[in-house]
Design a protein around this motif. Structure first.
Motif, PDB file in Angstrom:
ATOM      1  N   GLY A   1       3.377  -0.913   8.063  1.00  0.00           N
ATOM      2  CA  GLY A   1       2.648   0.245   8.579  1.00  0.00           C
ATOM      3  C   GLY A   1       1.566   0.699   7.613  1.00  0.00           C
ATOM      4  N   CYS A   2       1.890   0.717   6.318  1.00  0.00           N
ATOM      5  CA  CYS A   2       0.882   1.082   5.308  1.00  0.00           C
ATOM      6  C   CYS A   2      -0.295   0.109   5.336  1.00  0.00           C
ATOM      7  CB  CYS A   2       1.516   1.107   3.920  1.00  0.00           C
ATOM      8  SG  CYS A   2       2.716   2.418   3.690  1.00  0.00           S
ATOM      9  N   ALA A   3      -0.005  -1.161   5.501  1.00  0.00           N
ATOM     10  CA  ALA A   3      -1.074  -2.164   5.584  1.00  0.00           C
ATOM     11  C   ALA A   3      -1.943  -1.930   6.818  1.00  0.00           C
ATOM     12  CB  ALA A   3      -0.472  -3.562   5.611  1.00  0.00           C
ATOM     13  N   ILE A   4      -1.328  -1.539   7.922  1.00  0.00           N
ATOM     14  CA  ILE A   4      -2.090  -1.258   9.139  1.00  0.00           C
ATOM     15  C   ILE A   4      -3.014  -0.066   8.931  1.00  0.00           C
ATOM     16  CG2 ILE A   4      -1.854  -0.446  11.518  1.00  0.00           C
ATOM     17  CD1 ILE A   4       0.705  -2.245  11.609  1.00  0.00           C
ATOM     18  N   PHE A   5      -2.521   0.981   8.243  1.00  0.00           N
ATOM     19  CA  PHE A   5      -3.380   2.136   7.943  1.00  0.00           C
ATOM     20  C   PHE A   5      -4.578   1.704   7.105  1.00  0.00           C
ATOM     21  CE2 PHE A   5       0.793   4.667   7.861  1.00  0.00           C
ATOM     22  CZ  PHE A   5       0.801   4.768   9.239  1.00  0.00           C
ATOM     23  N   CYS A   6      -4.326   0.868   6.109  1.00  0.00           N
ATOM     24  CA  CYS A   6      -5.413   0.394   5.248  1.00  0.00           C
ATOM     25  C   CYS A   6      -6.429  -0.428   6.032  1.00  0.00           C
ATOM     26  CB  CYS A   6      -4.844  -0.439   4.096  1.00  0.00           C
ATOM     27  SG  CYS A   6      -3.870   0.525   2.923  1.00  0.00           S
ATOM     28  N   GLN A   7      -5.959  -1.290   6.913  1.00  0.00           N
ATOM     29  CA  GLN A   7      -6.869  -2.090   7.724  1.00  0.00           C
ATOM     30  C   GLN A   7      -7.708  -1.213   8.642  1.00  0.00           C
ATOM     31  OE1 GLN A   7      -4.529  -5.046   9.720  1.00  0.00           O
ATOM     32  NE2 GLN A   7      -3.935  -6.043   7.816  1.00  0.00           N
ATOM     33  N   PHE A   8      -7.077  -0.185   9.219  1.00  0.00           N
ATOM     34  CA  PHE A   8      -7.833   0.728  10.081  1.00  0.00           C
ATOM     35  C   PHE A   8      -8.883   1.474   9.267  1.00  0.00           C
ATOM     36  CE2 PHE A   8      -8.609   4.900  11.918  1.00  0.00           C
ATOM     37  CZ  PHE A   8      -9.061   4.536  13.177  1.00  0.00           C
TER      38      PHE A   8
END
Length: 88
Positions: A40-47
């Motif tokens: 989830g943290c990686a998804i936030f960073c990608q967004f």
């Protein structure tokens, strides 16, 4: 998280064009019933990489002690004192 962000990005691109992501402004608020994972943290960073001017806020309950903001009844799993670290 991923589906929410993908839907948001698709809606923005449909409304404003394919190259709009870097110029979007505003905020996104997400709520989880538990803490987020490293994925989830990686998804936030990608967004945030795609839409750097959009603020992302996350709030969550503790899956161990609360449920939708209300105290959760804790089921005893043993006769020993319960602790989050007991099972580590």
């Amino acid at each position: 998280e991923r589906v929410a962000f993908m839907e948001l990005m698709e809606a923005a691109r449909d409304e404003f064009g394919d190259d709009c992501m870097t110029e979007l402004t505003g905020w996104v608020r997400l709520y989880h019933s538990h803490h987020t994972s490293i994925t989830g943290c990686a998804i936030f960073c990608q967004f945030r990489r795609q839409a750097p001017k959009v603020t992302v806020e996350l709030d969550y309950d503790s899956g161990w002690y609360t449920w939708a903001g209300e105290p959760r009844k804790f089921t005893a799993l043993s006769d020993k004192e319960e602790s989050l670290f007991y099972y580590a």
